[in-house]
Design an enzyme around this catalytic site. Structure first.
Site, PDB file in Angstrom:
ATOM      1  N   ASP A 188       0.802  -1.207   0.045  1.00  0.00           N
ATOM      2  CA  ASP A 188       0.032   0.013   0.057  1.00  0.00           C
ATOM      3  C   ASP A 188       0.834   1.291   0.103  1.00  0.00           C
ATOM      4  O   ASP A 188       1.340   1.670   0.939  1.00  0.00           O
ATOM      5  CB  ASP A 188      -0.766   0.116   1.258  1.00  0.00           C
ATOM      6  CG  ASP A 188      -1.904   1.024   1.184  1.00  0.00           C
ATOM      7  OD1 ASP A 188      -1.753   1.977   0.521  1.00  0.00           O
ATOM      8  OD2 ASP A 188      -2.994   0.946   1.900  1.00  0.00           O
ATOM      9  N   HIS A 193       0.386   7.802   4.069  1.00  0.00           N
ATOM     10  CA  HIS A 193       0.965   7.139   5.255  1.00  0.00           C
ATOM     11  C   HIS A 193       2.416   7.381   5.424  1.00  0.00           C
ATOM     12  O   HIS A 193       3.015   6.760   6.319  1.00  0.00           O
ATOM     13  CB  HIS A 193       0.825   5.619   5.115  1.00  0.00           C
ATOM     14  CG  HIS A 193      -0.831   5.301   4.771  1.00  0.00           C
ATOM     15  ND1 HIS A 193      -1.622   5.510   6.036  1.00  0.00           N
ATOM     16  CD2 HIS A 193      -1.418   4.710   3.736  1.00  0.00           C
ATOM     17  CE1 HIS A 193      -2.942   4.954   5.113  1.00  0.00           C
ATOM     18  NE2 HIS A 193      -2.705   4.716   4.104  1.00  0.00           N
ATOM     19  N   ILE A 208      -0.797   9.164   8.760  1.00  0.00           N
ATOM     20  CA  ILE A 208      -1.838   8.311   9.586  1.00  0.00           C
ATOM     21  C   ILE A 208      -1.392   6.895   9.249  1.00  0.00           C
ATOM     22  O   ILE A 208      -0.719   6.666   8.196  1.00  0.00           O
ATOM     23  CB  ILE A 208      -3.248   8.540   9.335  1.00  0.00           C
ATOM     24  CG1 ILE A 208      -3.671   8.129   7.847  1.00  0.00           C
ATOM     25  CG2 ILE A 208      -3.554   9.860   9.829  1.00  0.00           C
ATOM     26  CD1 ILE A 208      -5.097   8.150   7.838  1.00  0.00           C
ATOM     27  N   GLY A 211      -5.407   1.730   7.840  1.00  0.00           N
ATOM     28  CA  GLY A 211      -6.516   1.054   8.502  1.00  0.00           C
ATOM     29  C   GLY A 211      -6.066  -0.376   8.537  1.00  0.00           C
ATOM     30  O   GLY A 211      -6.370  -1.080   9.467  1.00  0.00           O
TER      31      GLY A 211
END
Length: 285
Positions: A188, A193, A208, A211
Site C-alpha cells: 500500500d 501514510h 496516519i 487502517g
C-alpha cells in the site's frame, strides 16, 4: 451519475494470478509489530521461516492486495474522485489456513452497490483459490462521499449492539514511529501514510497509519491472547473503520468472549479511547 450501479454489478469479474512467499509473510508480520521480543517463541512463529504460520489478515496484502480497493474504483460503471473515497470496512472469510508460500487465482468483482443517501457504498469482493480449492473471500466496503441519493437499496446495517459488561481481556499495542513506513512495503504505497505534505493536504497533521495495519494488529492481539496463538482457529474477521491512528500512539484492544466469537473494540489510549475499529468480530473454532 458517476456510479452506474447496474453496469457495475453486471461487469465481468477480473481474474489474475497472485503469488507470495515466506519473505512476504515475514515482512507483513513485521509491519504489524511482530518480533518483540525478538527471541520470544510465540513471536518466532511470525518471524522465523522454520516455524512460520500465516496470520489470516495477510490475505489483504497477498499479491500486493490486488485486486482490491483501487481495482474496484476502475471497474465499469464506477467513475469517482479518489478524494471522496474512504475504506469504510473490511471482512474476511477464511476457508482454510493460508500457506506460507503459494500461487493462487484471485477473482474480483463489485458484489453490491448501496445508496446511503449522502454516500454510495461499493462492496468489492475478492475470491482467492489455489490448486487445492478456495482459500479466502475478502470484502472491502468502499464509501464514496457525495455519490448517493439515486433511490437505490440502502443495504444491510453493519452496526452491532455494543458488547455487554466489562471486557474479558484488554491489551495495549504501541505503534512505532516507523511502523507505517514498514507496513507500506507490503504493497500500500498511498503517500497519506508517509508524506507529511500529502497528509496535510488530506486534512491530517501528519501521516496516519494504514487502517489495514490496525486491522492486522488487532487480529494478532486476539489470536495471541484468546486463541492460544493458533491462527488456524480463525474462521472470519470483520470490522468497520471508525477513526484514524497516528504512528507513536497506542492501540487499546478490548475483547469480549462469546460462543465461537470474540467481539472487539479498538481505540487510541492517549486520546481517551477515540474509536479506531468498531463493530469488530472474530469468529473462530
Amino acid at each position: 451519475m458517476p456510479i452506474d450501479a447496474a453496469l457495475a454489478l453486471a461487469a465481468e469479474p477480473r481474474t489474475g494470478e497472485i503469488s507470495w512467499n515466506t519473505k512476504d509473510v515475514q515482512l507483513y508480520h513485521l509491519g504489524l509489530g511482530a518480533g518483540t521480543p525478538a527471541t520470544d517463541p510465540d513471536e518466532l512463529r511470525y518471524t522465523l521461516e522454520s516455524r512460520l504460520h500465516v496470520l489470516p489478515s495477510f490475505a489483504t496484502v497477498a499479491g500486493n492486495g490486488s485486486p482490491g480497493v483501487i481495482s474496484g474504483l476502475s471497474m465499469p460503471g464506477v467513475d469517482v474522485d479518489l478524494a471522496r473515497v474512504l475504506h469504510g470496512g473490511q471482512s474476511l472469510e477464511i476457508h482454510r489456513p493460508i500457506p506460507v508460500s503459494g500461487t493462487a487465482t484471485a477473482t474480483g468483482r463489485i458484489a453490491a452497490v448501496h445508496d446511503k443517501g449522502k454516500a454510495a457504498v461499493l462492496v468489492m469482493r475478492t475470491e482467492v483459490a489455489d490448486a487445492e480449492g478456495p482459500l479466502w473471500t475478502s470484502d472491502a466496503q468502499i464509501y464514496v462521499r457525495g455519490e448517493g441519493g439515486w433511490g437505490g437499496d440502502r443495504g444491510p446495517s453493519t452496526r452491532l449492539e455494543p458488547p455487554a459488561g466489562d471486557p474479558d481481556k484488554t491489551v495495549e499495542r504501541h505503534i512505532r514511529e516507523d511502523q507505517a513506513l514498514l507496513y507500506r512495503l507490503s504493497g500500500d504505497w498511498n503517500p497519506l501514510h508517509a508524506d507529511p505534505g500529502f497528509a496535510e493536504l488530506a486534512g491530517f497533521e501528519r501521516p496516519i497509519l494504514h487502517g489495514l495495519c490496525t486491522y492486522g494488529m488487532t487480529l494478532k492481539a486476539v489470536v495471541d491472547t484468546l486463541l492460544d496463538g493458533d491462527v488456524s482457529r480463525v474462521r472470519s474477521y470483520a470490522t468497520r473503520f471508525a477513526g484514524v491512528v497516528f504512528p507513536g500512539e497506542t492501540l487499546r484492544v478490548r475483547m469480549w468472549r462469546g460462543d465461537g466469537a470474540v467481539r472487539v473494540a479498538v481505540g487510541v489510549a492517549e486520546r481517551d479511547d477515540a474509536p479506531v475499529l468498531a463493530d469488530t468480530i472474530v469468529e473462530h473454532s
